[in-house]
Write a protein that holds these residues in place. Structure first.
Motif, mmCIF file in Angstrom:
data_model
loop_
_atom_site.group_PDB
_atom_site.id
_atom_site.type_symbol
_atom_site.label_atom_id
_atom_site.label_comp_id
_atom_site.label_asym_id
_atom_site.label_seq_id
_atom_site.Cartn_x
_atom_site.Cartn_y
_atom_site.Cartn_z
ATOM 1 N N ALA A 78 0.835 -1.206 0.000
ATOM 2 C CA ALA A 78 0.000 0.000 0.000
ATOM 3 C C ALA A 78 0.871 1.258 0.000
ATOM 4 C CB ALA A 78 -0.923 -0.005 1.216
ATOM 5 N N GLN A 79 1.971 1.200 0.741
ATOM 6 C CA GLN A 79 2.884 2.341 0.792
ATOM 7 C C GLN A 79 3.571 2.548 -0.550
ATOM 8 O OE1 GLN A 79 6.133 2.152 3.732
ATOM 9 N NE2 GLN A 79 5.460 4.182 4.403
ATOM 10 N N GLU A 80 3.877 1.463 -1.241
ATOM 11 C CA GLU A 80 4.476 1.572 -2.571
ATOM 12 C C GLU A 80 3.481 2.170 -3.565
ATOM 13 O OE1 GLU A 80 5.885 -2.254 -3.764
ATOM 14 O OE2 GLU A 80 7.190 -2.489 -2.017
ATOM 15 N N LEU A 81 2.224 1.781 -3.432
ATOM 16 C CA LEU A 81 1.200 2.276 -4.345
ATOM 17 C C LEU A 81 0.847 3.735 -4.078
ATOM 18 C CD1 LEU A 81 -1.103 -0.867 -4.352
ATOM 19 C CD2 LEU A 81 0.033 0.089 -6.370
ATOM 20 N N THR A 82 0.794 4.115 -2.798
ATOM 21 C CA THR A 82 0.413 5.480 -2.418
ATOM 22 C C THR A 82 1.404 5.992 -1.377
ATOM 23 O OG1 THR A 82 -1.881 4.729 -2.688
ATOM 24 C CG2 THR A 82 -1.552 6.936 -1.769
ATOM 25 N N PRO A 83 2.573 6.453 -1.815
ATOM 26 C CA PRO A 83 3.640 6.857 -0.873
ATOM 27 C C PRO A 83 3.229 7.934 0.117
ATOM 28 C CG PRO A 83 4.487 6.669 -3.110
ATOM 29 C CD PRO A 83 2.999 6.567 -3.210
ATOM 30 N N ARG A 84 2.320 8.817 -0.262
ATOM 31 C CA ARG A 84 1.948 9.916 0.622
ATOM 32 C C ARG A 84 0.765 9.586 1.520
ATOM 33 N NH1 ARG A 84 2.486 15.374 -3.158
ATOM 34 N NH2 ARG A 84 4.686 15.088 -3.704
ATOM 35 N N ALA A 85 0.242 8.400 1.409
ATOM 36 C CA ALA A 85 -0.918 8.018 2.221
ATOM 37 C C ALA A 85 -0.526 7.826 3.681
ATOM 38 C CB ALA A 85 -1.540 6.738 1.671
ATOM 39 N N SER A 86 -1.522 7.920 4.547
ATOM 40 C CA SER A 86 -1.291 7.715 5.981
ATOM 41 C C SER A 86 -1.299 6.216 6.271
ATOM 42 C CB SER A 86 -2.380 8.420 6.791
ATOM 43 O OG SER A 86 -2.228 8.142 8.169
ATOM 44 N N VAL A 87 -0.137 5.606 6.054
ATOM 45 C CA VAL A 87 -0.004 4.166 6.275
ATOM 46 C C VAL A 87 0.819 3.942 7.542
ATOM 47 C CG1 VAL A 87 0.868 2.002 5.317
ATOM 48 C CG2 VAL A 87 -0.152 3.704 3.805
ATOM 49 N N PRO A 88 0.385 3.049 8.434
ATOM 50 C CA PRO A 88 1.117 2.813 9.686
ATOM 51 C C PRO A 88 2.496 2.210 9.436
ATOM 52 C CG PRO A 88 -0.565 1.144 9.355
ATOM 53 C CD PRO A 88 -0.788 2.175 8.305
ATOM 54 N N SER A 89 3.374 2.378 10.402
ATOM 55 C CA SER A 89 4.693 1.763 10.302
ATOM 56 C C SER A 89 4.569 0.256 10.436
ATOM 57 C CB SER A 89 5.612 2.292 11.407
ATOM 58 O OG SER A 89 5.151 1.842 12.672
ATOM 59 N N ARG A 90 5.605 -0.462 10.015
ATOM 60 C CA ARG A 90 5.579 -1.923 10.097
ATOM 61 C C ARG A 90 5.467 -2.385 11.550
ATOM 62 N NH1 ARG A 90 10.587 -5.083 7.617
ATOM 63 N NH2 ARG A 90 11.610 -3.845 9.235
ATOM 64 N N GLY A 91 6.228 -1.761 12.440
ATOM 65 C CA GLY A 91 6.181 -2.150 13.844
ATOM 66 C C GLY A 91 4.815 -1.923 14.472
ATOM 67 N N TRP A 92 4.190 -0.792 14.150
ATOM 68 C CA TRP A 92 2.890 -0.461 14.708
ATOM 69 C C TRP A 92 1.808 -1.363 14.117
ATOM 70 C CZ3 TRP A 92 1.163 1.174 18.921
ATOM 71 C CH2 TRP A 92 -0.089 1.778 19.072
ATOM 72 N N THR A 93 1.949 -1.734 12.847
ATOM 73 C CA THR A 93 0.984 -2.606 12.187
ATOM 74 C C THR A 93 0.850 -3.932 12.926
ATOM 75 O OG1 THR A 93 1.422 -1.632 10.015
ATOM 76 C CG2 THR A 93 0.460 -3.834 10.030
#
Length: 200
Positions: A78-93
Protein backbone atom coordinates in the motif's frame (compact mmCIF):
# COMPACT_ATOMS: atom_id res chain seq x y z
CA UNK A 1 6.14 -5.50 -8.71
CA UNK A 2 6.86 -8.83 -10.35
CA UNK A 3 4.21 -11.44 -11.11
CA UNK A 4 6.02 -13.80 -8.72
CA UNK A 5 5.62 -11.33 -5.85
CA UNK A 6 1.93 -10.88 -6.66
CA UNK A 7 1.45 -14.64 -6.77
CA UNK A 8 3.24 -15.02 -3.43
CA UNK A 9 0.90 -12.45 -1.88
CA UNK A 10 -2.15 -14.29 -3.21
CA UNK A 11 -0.85 -17.60 -1.83
CA UNK A 12 -0.23 -15.93 1.53
CA UNK A 13 -3.74 -14.48 1.51
CA UNK A 14 -5.27 -17.90 0.74
CA UNK A 15 -3.19 -19.52 3.49
CA UNK A 16 -4.31 -16.92 6.04
CA UNK A 17 -7.95 -17.34 5.01
CA UNK A 18 -7.73 -21.13 5.29
CA UNK A 19 -6.03 -21.01 8.69
CA UNK A 20 -8.60 -18.55 10.06
CA UNK A 21 -11.48 -20.67 8.78
CA UNK A 22 -9.99 -23.86 10.23
CA UNK A 23 -9.40 -22.21 13.61
CA UNK A 24 -13.00 -20.92 13.72
CA UNK A 25 -14.47 -24.35 12.93
CA UNK A 26 -12.26 -26.13 15.46
CA UNK A 27 -13.18 -23.51 18.07
CA UNK A 28 -16.79 -24.67 17.89
CA UNK A 29 -15.76 -28.23 18.76
CA UNK A 30 -13.38 -26.93 21.44
CA UNK A 31 -16.12 -24.86 23.08
CA UNK A 32 -18.52 -27.81 23.10
CA UNK A 33 -15.86 -30.12 24.57
CA UNK A 34 -14.92 -27.60 27.28
CA UNK A 35 -18.57 -27.06 28.20
CA UNK A 36 -19.13 -30.81 28.37
CA UNK A 37 -16.18 -31.19 30.73
CA UNK A 38 -17.43 -28.29 32.87
CA UNK A 39 -20.81 -29.96 33.27
CA UNK A 40 -19.64 -33.60 33.48
CA UNK A 41 -16.16 -34.09 34.91
CA UNK A 42 -14.85 -37.37 33.53
CA UNK A 43 -11.52 -38.62 32.28
CA UNK A 44 -12.85 -38.79 28.72
CA UNK A 45 -14.24 -35.25 28.82
CA UNK A 46 -10.93 -33.97 30.19
CA UNK A 47 -9.04 -35.69 27.38
CA UNK A 48 -11.41 -34.37 24.69
CA UNK A 49 -11.41 -30.80 25.97
CA UNK A 50 -7.63 -30.80 26.37
CA UNK A 51 -7.07 -32.25 22.90
CA UNK A 52 -9.46 -29.84 21.18
CA UNK A 53 -8.00 -26.89 23.08
CA UNK A 54 -4.49 -27.85 21.95
CA UNK A 55 -5.56 -28.22 18.32
CA UNK A 56 -7.37 -24.87 18.46
CA UNK A 57 -4.39 -23.12 20.06
CA UNK A 58 -2.05 -24.39 17.35
CA UNK A 59 -4.41 -23.44 14.53
CA UNK A 60 -5.13 -20.03 16.02
CA UNK A 61 -1.41 -19.33 16.43
CA UNK A 62 -0.86 -20.27 12.79
CA UNK A 63 -3.78 -18.08 11.71
CA UNK A 64 -2.47 -15.10 13.67
CA UNK A 65 1.04 -15.46 12.25
CA UNK A 66 -0.18 -15.82 8.66
CA UNK A 67 -2.60 -12.92 9.00
CA UNK A 68 0.02 -10.59 10.48
CA UNK A 69 2.55 -11.53 7.78
CA UNK A 70 -0.11 -10.87 5.14
CA UNK A 71 -1.03 -7.57 6.81
CA UNK A 72 2.60 -6.41 7.04
CA UNK A 73 3.19 -7.22 3.37
CA UNK A 74 -0.05 -5.50 2.41
CA UNK A 75 1.04 -2.42 4.34
CA UNK A 76 4.31 -2.31 2.41
CA UNK A 77 2.52 -2.71 -0.91
CA UNK A 78 0.00 0.00 0.00
CA UNK A 79 2.88 2.34 0.79
CA UNK A 80 4.48 1.57 -2.57
CA UNK A 81 1.20 2.28 -4.34
CA UNK A 82 0.41 5.48 -2.42
CA UNK A 83 3.64 6.86 -0.87
CA UNK A 84 1.95 9.92 0.62
CA UNK A 85 -0.92 8.02 2.22
CA UNK A 86 -1.29 7.71 5.98
CA UNK A 87 0.00 4.17 6.27
CA UNK A 88 1.12 2.81 9.69
CA UNK A 89 4.69 1.76 10.30
CA UNK A 90 5.58 -1.92 10.10
CA UNK A 91 6.18 -2.15 13.84
CA UNK A 92 2.89 -0.46 14.71
CA UNK A 93 0.98 -2.61 12.19
CA UNK A 94 1.95 -5.70 14.18
CA UNK A 95 2.55 -4.31 17.66
CA UNK A 96 -0.85 -2.63 18.04
CA UNK A 97 -2.52 -6.05 18.16
CA UNK A 98 -0.68 -6.99 21.37
CA UNK A 99 -1.18 -3.84 23.48
CA UNK A 100 -4.13 -4.13 25.89
CA UNK A 101 -6.99 -1.65 25.28
CA UNK A 102 -5.17 -0.34 22.19
CA UNK A 103 -5.92 -3.65 20.46
CA UNK A 104 -9.64 -2.96 20.86
CA UNK A 105 -9.53 0.09 18.58
CA UNK A 106 -6.32 0.66 16.64
CA UNK A 107 -6.09 -2.52 14.47
CA UNK A 108 -9.38 -1.64 12.78
CA UNK A 109 -7.96 1.75 11.82
CA UNK A 110 -4.76 0.14 10.54
CA UNK A 111 -6.68 -2.19 8.23
CA UNK A 112 -8.78 0.72 6.96
CA UNK A 113 -5.68 2.83 6.27
CA UNK A 114 -4.04 -0.03 4.36
CA UNK A 115 -7.20 -0.65 2.36
CA UNK A 116 -7.62 3.01 1.40
CA UNK A 117 -3.99 3.30 0.33
CA UNK A 118 -4.17 0.11 -1.73
CA UNK A 119 -6.25 1.43 -4.60
CA UNK A 120 -8.43 4.25 -5.86
CA UNK A 121 -11.05 1.53 -6.33
CA UNK A 122 -11.53 1.28 -2.56
CA UNK A 123 -15.24 1.94 -2.06
CA UNK A 124 -15.45 4.00 1.11
CA UNK A 125 -18.99 3.11 2.17
CA UNK A 126 -19.03 -0.59 1.24
CA UNK A 127 -15.45 -1.50 2.10
CA UNK A 128 -15.42 0.45 5.36
CA UNK A 129 -18.66 -1.26 6.35
CA UNK A 130 -17.05 -4.66 5.66
CA UNK A 131 -14.09 -3.86 7.91
CA UNK A 132 -16.40 -2.46 10.61
CA UNK A 133 -18.63 -5.55 10.57
CA UNK A 134 -15.58 -7.81 10.94
CA UNK A 135 -14.25 -5.74 13.83
CA UNK A 136 -17.58 -5.61 15.66
CA UNK A 137 -17.95 -9.39 15.36
CA UNK A 138 -14.40 -9.99 16.59
CA UNK A 139 -14.60 -7.63 19.58
CA UNK A 140 -18.11 -8.81 20.48
CA UNK A 141 -16.86 -12.42 20.44
CA UNK A 142 -14.10 -11.53 22.91
CA UNK A 143 -16.51 -9.63 25.18
CA UNK A 144 -19.05 -12.46 25.20
CA UNK A 145 -16.31 -14.90 26.23
CA UNK A 146 -15.28 -12.63 29.12
CA UNK A 147 -18.87 -12.19 30.33
CA UNK A 148 -19.66 -15.90 29.97
CA UNK A 149 -16.56 -16.85 31.95
CA UNK A 150 -17.59 -14.61 34.84
CA UNK A 151 -21.37 -14.87 35.07
CA UNK A 152 -22.58 -17.83 33.01
CA UNK A 153 -19.87 -20.43 32.64
CA UNK A 154 -21.25 -23.50 30.89
CA UNK A 155 -24.20 -21.59 29.41
CA UNK A 156 -25.32 -23.00 26.04
CA UNK A 157 -26.80 -19.63 25.07
CA UNK A 158 -23.50 -17.84 25.57
CA UNK A 159 -21.66 -20.63 23.76
CA UNK A 160 -23.92 -20.35 20.70
CA UNK A 161 -23.61 -16.56 20.59
CA UNK A 162 -19.83 -16.63 21.05
CA UNK A 163 -19.26 -19.25 18.37
CA UNK A 164 -21.66 -17.56 15.94
CA UNK A 165 -19.65 -14.36 16.36
CA UNK A 166 -16.40 -16.29 15.91
CA UNK A 167 -17.62 -17.82 12.63
CA UNK A 168 -18.94 -14.45 11.45
CA UNK A 169 -15.61 -12.76 12.24
CA UNK A 170 -13.71 -15.49 10.38
CA UNK A 171 -15.89 -15.14 7.27
CA UNK A 172 -15.67 -11.34 7.34
CA UNK A 173 -11.88 -11.18 7.78
CA UNK A 174 -11.60 -13.65 4.92
CA UNK A 175 -13.56 -11.18 2.77
CA UNK A 176 -11.39 -8.27 3.97
CA UNK A 177 -8.22 -10.19 3.07
CA UNK A 178 -9.67 -11.02 -0.34
CA UNK A 179 -10.73 -7.43 -1.02
CA UNK A 180 -7.38 -5.83 -0.19
CA UNK A 181 -5.40 -8.53 -1.99
CA UNK A 182 -7.47 -8.14 -5.16
CA UNK A 183 -7.25 -4.34 -5.06
CA UNK A 184 -3.48 -4.46 -4.74
CA UNK A 185 -3.09 -7.11 -7.43
CA UNK A 186 -5.15 -5.04 -9.88
CA UNK A 187 -3.33 -1.83 -8.95
CA UNK A 188 0.11 -3.37 -9.42
CA UNK A 189 -1.01 -5.10 -12.59
CA UNK A 190 -2.00 -1.74 -14.03
CA UNK A 191 1.18 -0.11 -12.81
CA UNK A 192 3.57 -2.70 -14.22
CA UNK A 193 4.24 -2.13 -17.93
CA UNK A 194 3.96 -5.10 -20.24
CA UNK A 195 7.25 -5.91 -21.90
CA UNK A 196 7.03 -5.55 -25.68
CA UNK A 197 7.08 -8.84 -27.55
CA UNK A 198 9.69 -9.34 -30.22
CA UNK A 199 8.51 -10.52 -33.56
CA UNK A 200 10.21 -13.46 -35.17
Amino acid sequence: MTSTALKTQRVLARSAQAAVAAAAVVDVFRAVAVRDHYLHHTGDSLHRSGFMSTVFLNLMTLAIVLFLVWLARSRRKAQELTPRASVPSRGWTIGAWFIPVVNLFVPRRLVLDIGRASSLSWEEERDTALVNLWWVAWVAHALVLVVAGRVAQGSMAFLVVAEALMIAAAVLIGLVIERITVLQSVAFGAAVPVAPQTQT
